[in-house]
Write a protein that holds these residues in place. Structure first.
Motif, mmCIF file in Angstrom:
data_model
loop_
_atom_site.group_PDB
_atom_site.id
_atom_site.type_symbol
_atom_site.label_atom_id
_atom_site.label_comp_id
_atom_site.label_asym_id
_atom_site.label_seq_id
_atom_site.Cartn_x
_atom_site.Cartn_y
_atom_site.Cartn_z
ATOM 1 N N LEU A 46 0.842 -1.189 0.000
ATOM 2 C CA LEU A 46 0.000 0.000 0.000
ATOM 3 C C LEU A 46 0.875 1.236 0.000
ATOM 4 O O LEU A 46 0.405 2.341 -0.109
ATOM 5 N N PHE B 235 -7.959 -4.312 8.999
ATOM 6 C CA PHE B 235 -7.646 -2.941 9.372
ATOM 7 C C PHE B 235 -8.022 -2.612 10.800
ATOM 8 O O PHE B 235 -8.678 -3.372 11.494
ATOM 9 N N ALA C 232 -14.349 2.676 9.920
ATOM 10 C CA ALA C 232 -13.891 3.246 8.655
ATOM 11 C C ALA C 232 -13.450 2.209 7.651
ATOM 12 O O ALA C 232 -13.206 2.543 6.496
ATOM 13 N N SER C 233 -13.319 0.948 8.068
ATOM 14 C CA SER C 233 -12.758 -0.007 7.114
ATOM 15 C C SER C 233 -13.814 -0.674 6.260
ATOM 16 O O SER C 233 -13.497 -1.425 5.351
ATOM 17 N N LEU C 234 -15.091 -0.412 6.513
ATOM 18 C CA LEU C 234 -16.150 -0.960 5.667
ATOM 19 C C LEU C 234 -16.858 0.190 4.969
ATOM 20 O O LEU C 234 -17.187 1.189 5.610
ATOM 21 N N ASN C 235 -17.093 0.041 3.673
ATOM 22 C CA ASN C 235 -17.761 1.089 2.906
ATOM 23 C C ASN C 235 -19.207 1.234 3.376
ATOM 24 O O ASN C 235 -20.001 0.307 3.242
ATOM 25 N N ARG D 163 -21.727 2.515 2.327
ATOM 26 C CA ARG D 163 -22.821 2.449 1.362
ATOM 27 C C ARG D 163 -23.003 1.078 0.735
ATOM 28 O O ARG D 163 -23.811 0.930 -0.177
ATOM 29 N N ARG E 157 -21.912 -7.338 -0.394
ATOM 30 C CA ARG E 157 -21.143 -6.690 -1.458
ATOM 31 C C ARG E 157 -19.701 -6.487 -1.021
ATOM 32 O O ARG E 157 -18.767 -6.709 -1.793
ATOM 33 N N ALA F 115 -13.366 -9.103 -8.109
ATOM 34 C CA ALA F 115 -12.283 -8.351 -8.749
ATOM 35 C C ALA F 115 -11.188 -9.285 -9.235
ATOM 36 O O ALA F 115 -10.391 -8.916 -10.090
ATOM 37 N N ARG G 112 -8.930 6.592 3.298
ATOM 38 C CA ARG G 112 -9.745 5.871 4.268
ATOM 39 C C ARG G 112 -9.521 4.386 4.143
ATOM 40 O O ARG G 112 -9.205 3.875 3.083
ATOM 41 N N GLU G 113 -9.771 3.702 5.247
ATOM 42 C CA GLU G 113 -9.365 2.302 5.280
ATOM 43 C C GLU G 113 -10.162 1.451 4.305
ATOM 44 O O GLU G 113 -9.618 0.495 3.754
ATOM 45 N N PHE G 114 -11.414 1.764 4.058
ATOM 46 C CA PHE G 114 -12.150 0.859 3.178
ATOM 47 C C PHE G 114 -11.653 0.996 1.734
ATOM 48 O O PHE G 114 -11.756 0.059 0.949
ATOM 49 N N GLN H 264 -8.429 1.600 1.069
ATOM 50 C CA GLN H 264 -7.192 0.824 1.086
ATOM 51 C C GLN H 264 -7.510 -0.662 1.053
ATOM 52 O O GLN H 264 -6.799 -1.444 0.424
ATOM 53 N N GLN I 239 -8.784 -4.686 -6.407
ATOM 54 C CA GLN I 239 -9.646 -3.952 -7.320
ATOM 55 C C GLN I 239 -8.830 -2.949 -8.128
ATOM 56 O O GLN I 239 -7.891 -2.353 -7.617
ATOM 57 N N PRO J 259 -7.952 0.540 -10.084
ATOM 58 C CA PRO J 259 -8.175 1.930 -9.654
ATOM 59 C C PRO J 259 -9.486 2.512 -10.170
ATOM 60 O O PRO J 259 -10.218 3.149 -9.423
ATOM 61 N N ARG K 63 -12.209 1.067 -10.953
ATOM 62 C CA ARG K 63 -13.335 0.489 -10.263
ATOM 63 C C ARG K 63 -13.430 1.023 -8.839
ATOM 64 O O ARG K 63 -14.519 1.279 -8.326
ATOM 65 N N SER L 268 -16.799 2.711 -7.855
ATOM 66 C CA SER L 268 -17.719 1.895 -7.069
ATOM 67 C C SER L 268 -17.510 2.060 -5.575
ATOM 68 O O SER L 268 -18.422 1.830 -4.801
ATOM 69 N N GLN L 269 -16.320 2.470 -5.154
ATOM 70 C CA GLN L 269 -16.086 2.617 -3.715
ATOM 71 C C GLN L 269 -16.221 4.071 -3.275
ATOM 72 O O GLN L 269 -16.936 4.393 -2.343
ATOM 73 N N PRO M 184 -19.763 6.655 -4.647
ATOM 74 C CA PRO M 184 -21.042 6.628 -3.935
ATOM 75 C C PRO M 184 -20.990 7.355 -2.594
ATOM 76 O O PRO M 184 -21.998 7.845 -2.118
ATOM 77 N N ASN M 185 -19.807 7.442 -2.001
ATOM 78 C CA ASN M 185 -19.701 8.143 -0.729
ATOM 79 C C ASN M 185 -19.581 9.644 -0.882
ATOM 80 O O ASN M 185 -19.594 10.372 0.097
ATOM 81 N N SER N 199 -23.521 12.673 -1.585
ATOM 82 C CA SER N 199 -24.303 13.649 -0.817
ATOM 83 C C SER N 199 -23.870 15.083 -1.073
ATOM 84 O O SER N 199 -24.698 15.908 -1.459
#
Lengths: 543, 524, 278
Positions: free
Chosen positions: A333, A367, A372-375, A377, A382, A390, C166-168, C170, C177, C179, C181, C185-186, C189-190, C193
């Protein structure tokens, strides 16, 4: 009336939309002069509520329904605001968890301490300035004369907390309330601050109410203990009574969950290492322009380690040690300046992102922050299936595997269609673990994965990790700042300090015979070192 | 014969006019300053090079021509005190006024007139160039007070060629041998008129002062003139209301303001002073754009446009519905032409008879970019034509774009109006002569109308020396043009001049405010 | 509190919603309510409101029905407002996402490009663009879109930059995935708003800009829009006040409605700004 503070039947209701009726209900306990009372509980237990009630800091929509708070004989709940104002700071001092937000970033440290005296119209200008220097010295800050003119952002976390303590002590209050004052600090700094508080309390003869979630801290400084769960007091008594002979099941459960500092039974490393790093180096450069040299921070200064299949390697260090950088470097990362990362003998460092992408499935990460580690939305389903999809796996088989993993980590299958915000922190971490396992990795990097969890939940998650490792023969790199946790779950431990791996070895050895001075300092700073949680239990209570 | 009598009368009138002030009832009071508006601000005041409205307005006080013209379009003496036309119509002899001096002190002589007609205007003035090249054989000055024009063939409208914008006299000693367009005198104009340029503050005002050596003794009455530059129409109306300016020329404010202002006390108004120009507004239908090459379609268009409504509602009652190519105030106008009353049914019948399906065509309608009344006019025409089934889109253009499109014949339908200059041969024929289907100007035969009968009638009328014959030819040509609907004539444009009663003697001739204001005075 | 309940707790937003619904209704059914062409002269010219029950809002200089003009004009104004905003948001989102996600020289390049557009006063540029490309519905919509996208790009870039670490996000990288996508998709959507809130306010601005352009005479001459009606009435303010007041009020109400809705949306999606107690 040796009681400095007496709480009688304090009941504070919560707004209608909350998940229980009362923030605290029927609270009754005493704090004598010259003693340290620890209030222990997990998040949501209401332990901070009393402190806020005493100081009159409750929000307007949460007023005590009934009860009394008697301070030196006066009921604080019946006092007017002006009367409370004069009491705050002068009779009762408070220190909070996060020193950076407790201090005004635009005022010097000296000015802020002086302000406490100014507000209460104590002394004259010269007298105040002298007192500021005196206080700075008292709390153990070096060079008070120049530190007085420093701004908060120039100080370290520990130094800031000392300043906050100085502010609280400025007018020599009779009662000091400390709300999780060391939770945000490194363990070595924490030890120093705990020392300071003990010293202050002894020297001034103050009563201290110390709120915490950490039993180790309780073991170190408490005289008496109050245990809270969901707004109610479940147990109270002397520290010896509560810690060594807990009566209430909840207390017993909490103590059982405390990681004990004994070394684990080691696995002997066999065969070729699955992950090996050789001399990893990374330096952060920032700033610098025409007229100033760039600031350089050495995050990794030549780190070499090995990890074998089925083994748990703990990487322990304080903040700034480079342990997170190491974890992210291994996950690619983050790039490294030089060195090698060998996965099954293949060097990952020179690979481009698209070359490495198909290999990512072998090394996965759990994490730190469950929120914060789960989206937010995406549904859990999913979140879980994104990884395999992927990597070319069909959605249908990914979904099937997701359901399987959900039950393996102890969640209901219908979690598949729900959203992260419907789950607690511990449950979300389980999802995080499941997500990491969706790709059948061989290596798992757990980056402070349990640090944000309550101690009981933490125990459950650690238990889960252990059982998964046994089943799947995972190799785990466990990054943490908490030596006690590392000691419980890791086979081997590496200690990092300022980018260097200063010591490495089997965890029992690290604990019983640390050789490097830093490791020794670290181990000495573990709170509750002298207390063995297992002595209190006749049987382990399963989570 | 008739010519002789006419010229004799002219002499008599000239003598009378040059001695006696016009209004004998009141005694003119000398002195005072007159405030007017010039908009938009003219680029230069040299009327020999620029004949746009603002230049003529302010420059008309500095320059003069040989003749001027009454409200009845009769020629009147100006710099020429008398003139004579030979029996065969080929020789025009002008006798100039005495003691005329240029603003720099040099005397004006017949040589200046020769230079003007032979060199300067022939090069710089398209209208004079056409007349000179077609008709003028020679211009000579037998003596300093006399100029003789010899024509190669008779031209019945020749006497109408000498109005301010058509033939301003240019000082030979300043301009001969120079590049006319870069001559510094363009910024400091030298004329013979009653006023001289004192100061021009760009963006603010043009300041003219009395010419102390003006050739009419005792004149001008006024000491100074201020032409103020006020770019915004509403501000111009306010300036008049507040007394900052004393005169509003036609076009200074929009029609509805005129209507409002004329109703106020202490405001004089008149539509006179435009007879020489007599602009007519017409809708040009490009005959190269189908289906307008069909006569029935053009006739249908005339029937579907309610010209009364246009004048009353869109133009606020200022104007006269037109029936043909000649304005009612132009010479030889006749009402005896085919009529096209407002009749939608008739229009639809004509369309049906033409065999054309209007819905097949998308027609561009180009509006005139001169303000909101013209926008409304375009919308009205679009709406009416759509009732016949046409698809009309309105094109928005600026003046430059309009001029470009017209000059290139790049339009389907467009509005236009032009000055007629008294005699049809001067300002009307140019739109209908097939020889004038030439790109490069918006004011020619832009619709590509070709009718040999019309060409011949115009030619004969222009070259005849018999006034009755001329009238008959022009009557016939009007009938043919109206029957053919060469253009859709909408209305005679009227311009209302507004002024404060203290200003006397303002509009005396057929060119109105462009006239030398030597006899205008302010009552105190 | 759920999103709808938070939104509904804002009285201004509800009023705005009602107003906008009314405008949308009129625009949608303009053809039914006022059949025929609003450009048609239907009555005597300059009829004041109340003079004839058939034409409650009066008629203009050419006898056209003001009410019909308002109804049909609603379509034009709303259409231009919505489409130009959508185009601007599309461009802004794409550029902002790429700049915020990739950073480095890509970000530098795109931000210099964005700044170029931001330094030119928006309305002046719109005027110039429309004048160059001759006024028509396409050129007006395009011009408004071209001057409106920079703030969206900056907003999206800021959101992407903060969400990228943000961690999700990363986690998505570690899962393999790609870039593109991840971006769409990640992260995207956030960011919806704040984008929606901004877009709703941009619609109001677009309607105002279109009205101003039409007022200046740069509108499409073949489309009856509110701005055009006011521009045509500009010279008759004193004589025939109703020609400009009614379209002006229409614009005012629509813009207020959209702004109120935008505020309500903002409060509903950013509850922590209102000091929510949990």
């Amino acid at each position: 009336m040796s009681e400095l503070l007496s709480i009688r039947d304090l009941t504070v209701p919560l707004p209608a939309t909350a998940d229980r009726r009362y923030a605290v209900e029927g609270l009754s306990y005493d704090l004598a002069m010259n003693e340290i009372l620890c209030i222990v509980g997990e998040s949501g237990s209401g332990k901070s509520m009393t402190a806020n009630a005493i100081m009159g800091l409750l929000p307007p929509n949460m007023r005590p329904e009934r009860g009394e708070i008697l301070f030196q004989g006066q009921d604080l709940l019946k006092l007017s605001e002006p009367a409370l104002e004069s009491m705050r700071g002068r009779q009762i001092g408070m220190i909070f968890q996060e020193p950076l937000s407790a201090l005004n970033p635009l005022m010097t440290v000296g000015d802020q301490i002086e302000e406490v005296m100014l507000v209460h119209k104590v002394g004259d200008a010269a007298g105040r300035r002298a007192r500021v220097l005196e206080l700075l010295d008292f709390v153990g800050l070096p060079d008070p004369k120049s530190l007085r003119d420093a701004y908060p952002f120039r100080l370290s976390g520990g130094q800031r907390q000392r300043v906050v303590i100085a502010m609280a002590l400025a007018l020599e209050p009779a009662l000091l309330i400390a709300d999780e004052p060391t939770t945000a600090l490194d363990v070595t700094t924490q030890a120093q601050i705990l020392d300071l508080i003990r010293r202050v309390q002894r020297d001034k003869g103050m009563g201290v109410m110390f709120i915490t979630h950490d039993f180790g801290v309780v073991a170190d400084i408490a005289d008496r203990v109050v245990v809270m769960e969901k707004g109610l007091i479940v147990e109270q008594g002397t520290v010896d009574q509560v810690l060594n002979r807990p009566q209430h099941p909840y207390t017993r459960r909490l103590i059982a969950a405390v990681p004990h500092g004994e070394g684990r039974q080691n696995q002997v490393a066999q065969g070729r290492p699955i992950i090996e790093t050789r001399n990893l180096k990374k330096t952060y450069r920032s700033g610098g322009g025409l007229f100033s040299a760039p600031r350089e921070v050495r995050a990794l200064a030549g780190v070499s380690l090995q990890l074998h299949a089925g083994e748990t390697l703990g990487i322990v260090g304080e903040s700034g040690s480079g342990k997170s950088t190491l974890g992210r470097a291994i996950m690619k990362l983050m790039s490294v300046d030089s060195g090698q990362i060998l996965f099954r003998g293949q060097d990952l460092v020179p690979l481009s992102p698209s070359q490495f992408r198909p290999m990512r499935r072998h090394i996965q990460m759990v994490f730190q922050d469950p929120f914060a580690s789960l989206n937010p939305r995406q549904t859990i389903g999913r979140i879980l299936t994104d990884g395999p999809v992927a990597n070319g796996i069909s959605h249908a088989s990914a979904a099937a595997k997701a359901r399987e993993l959900l039950s393996m980590v102890g969640l209901a299958e219908n979690a598949f269609d729900r959203y992260p915000h419907e789950f607690s922190g511990g449950q979300r971490q389980r999802v995080g673990i499941a997500r990491a396992l969706m790709l059948d990795p061989e290596v798992l990097v757990a980056d402070e994965s349990v640090s944000a969890l309550d101690v009981s939940v933490q125990a459950q998650v650690l238990q889960l990790l252990k059982s998964l490792q046994e089943r799947l023969n995972l190799a785990i790199i466990f990054i943490t700042h908490d030596l006690r946790v590392a000691a419980q779950v890791c086979d081997r431990i590496g200690v990092m300090c300022q980018g260097e791996l200063v010591e490495e070895g089997p965890s029992a050895q690290i604990f019983d015979n640390p050789t490097h001075p830093y490791t020794q300092k670290l181990i000495a700073a573990i709170p509750g070192r002298n207390w063995d949680p297992t002595t209190s239990l006749t049987e382990r209570v399963d989570a | 014969m008739l010519q002789r009598i006419r010229s004799a009368c002219a002499v008599a009138m000239a003598v009378a006019l040059s001695v006696t002030p016009l209004s004998a009832q009141e005694t003119p009071q000398p002195g005072g300053a007159l405030n007017m508006i010039v908009q938009p601000e003219p680029p230069i005041l040299m009327v020999g090079l620029n004949t746009q409205g603002p230049t003529l307005y302010a420059g008309g006080q500095i320059y003069q021509s040989l003749l001027t013209y009454g409200k009845d379009l009769e020629p009147l003496p100006l710099l020429a005190k008398s003139w004579d036309v030979s029996e065969d119509g080929l020789t025009y002899t002008f006798t100039l006024q005495d003691n005329v001096k240029w603003h720099d002190g040099q005397p004006m002589t017949a040589d200046d007139v020769v230079f003007t007609g032979d060199k300067f205007l022939r090069e710089a003035h398209p209208r004079w160039r056409l007349i000179a090249n077609t008709y003028v054989e020679s211009i000579t000055a037998p003596d300093p007070q006399t100029v003789v024009f010899k024509l190669s063939k008779p031209f019945s409208a020749f006497i109408y060629s000498f109005e301010l914008s058509s033939f301003p006299i240019i000082p030979k000693h300043i301009y001969e041998g120079t590049d006319y367009r870069t001559n510094p005198a363009n910024q400091n104009p030298i004329g013979t008129g009653p006023f001289m340029l004192k100061e021009w503050k760009r963006g603010q005002y043009i300041h003219l002062v009395k010419n102390p050596d003006y050739w009419k003794p005792g004149l001008p009455y006024l000491d100074e003139l201020y032409f103020r530059v006020i770019p915004d129409s509403a501000s111009r109306a306010i300036a008049f209301e507040q007394g900052t300016v004393d005169i509003l020329r036609g076009g200074d404010v929009e029609g509805f303001e005129v209507r409002r202002l004329t109703g106020m006390p202490d405001v004089e108004n008149s539509v006179e002073g435009w007879e020489m120009y007599s602009p007519v507004v017409f809708l040009e239908m490009n005959l190269k754009t189908p289906p307008f090459e069909k006569k029935e379609v053009r006739q249908a268009v005339m029937h579907v446009l309610d010209r009364n409504f246009i004048v009353q509602t869109i133009m606020f009652g200022i104007g006269q519905p037109a029936d043909g190519p000649f304005a009612a105030t132009t010479k030889y106008h006749t009402d005896d032409v085919p009529q096209y009353p407002y009749d939608i049914e008739k229009a639809k019948e004509l369309i049906a008879a033409s065999g054309v399906n209007p819905g097949d065509y998308t027609i561009r309608l180009m509006g005139l970019p001169y303000g909101s009344q013209w926008d409304r006019l375009a919308e009205y025409v679009k709406q009416q034509l759509e009732q016949l089934g046409f698809n009309i889109t309105i094109q928005a253009v600026d003046p430059g774009g309009w001029s470009q499109a017209m000059s290139d014949f790049n339009f389907d339908l467009a509005f236009n109006f032009t000055y007629q200059y008294g005699d049809p041969a001067q300002g009307v024929a140019r739109h209908y002569l097939s020889s004038n289907i030439v790109k490069g100007t918006p004011y020619g035969n832009n619709v590509s109308y070709e009718n040999p009968a019309v060409d011949q009638l115009f030619a004969e009328a222009a070259s005849s020396t018999d006034p009755d014959e001329v009238a008959a030819k022009y009557a016939e040509v009007q009938q043919i043009l109206v029957d053919d609907v060469a253009m859709a004539w909408l209305f005679d444009m009227q311009n209302v001049t507004l002024w404060r009663p203290k200003v006397r003697n303002l509009i005396r001739t057929g060119i109105g405010l462009n006239e030398s204001m030597d006899e205008v005075w302010i009552s105190k | 509190m759920s999103f709808t309940r938070r939104f509904a707790a804002h009285p201004g937003a509800l009023i705005g919603l009602l107003l906008l619904a009314a405008v949308l209704f009129i625009a949608a059914f303009a053809g039914l309510l006022y059949p025929g062409d609003p450009w048609q002269s239907v009555g005597p010219p300059l009829l004041p409101p109340g003079g004839d029950p058939l034409y409650p809002l009066g008629t203009d200089l050419l006898g056209r029905d003001i009410a019909a003009g308002l109804a049909h004009g609603a379509r034009v104004s709303l259409l231009i407002g919505v489409i130009s905003t959508m185009a601007a948001v599309l461009v802004g989102v794409v550029l902002g996402a790429i700049a915020g996600f990739f950073g480095g020289w890509v970000d530098d390049l795109l931000m210099r490009f964005t700044e170029f557009f931001q330094t030119i006063p928006a309305f002046a540029m719109a005027v110039v663009l429309v004048a160059i490309f001759t006024p028509s519905i396409t050129s007006i919509t395009g011009a408004i879109a071209i001057v409106s996208w920079p703030p969206v790009a900056r907003l999206v870039r800021a959101e992407f930059m903060s969400l990228k670490s943000r961690e999700f996000v990363q986690a998505a990288v570690t899962l393999g995935q790609r870039p593109l996508r991840i971006m769409f998709s990640q992260i995207l959507p956030n960011t919806m708003s704040p984008i929606i809130v901004t877009a709703s306010l941009m619609v109001a601005t677009a309607i105002l800009t279109e009205s101003s352009l039409s007022f200046l005479g740069l509108g499409d001459r073949n489309m009856m829009s509110w701005g055009y009606m006011i521009g045509a009435a500009r010279t008759m303010l004193r004589e025939a006040w109703w020609l400009s007041v009614f379209p002006g009020v229409a614009i005012l109400l629509t813009v207020i409605a959209i702004n109120l809705i935008g505020e309500g949306l903002n409060d509903a999606v950013n509850p922590h700004l209102r000091g929510r107690k949990d």
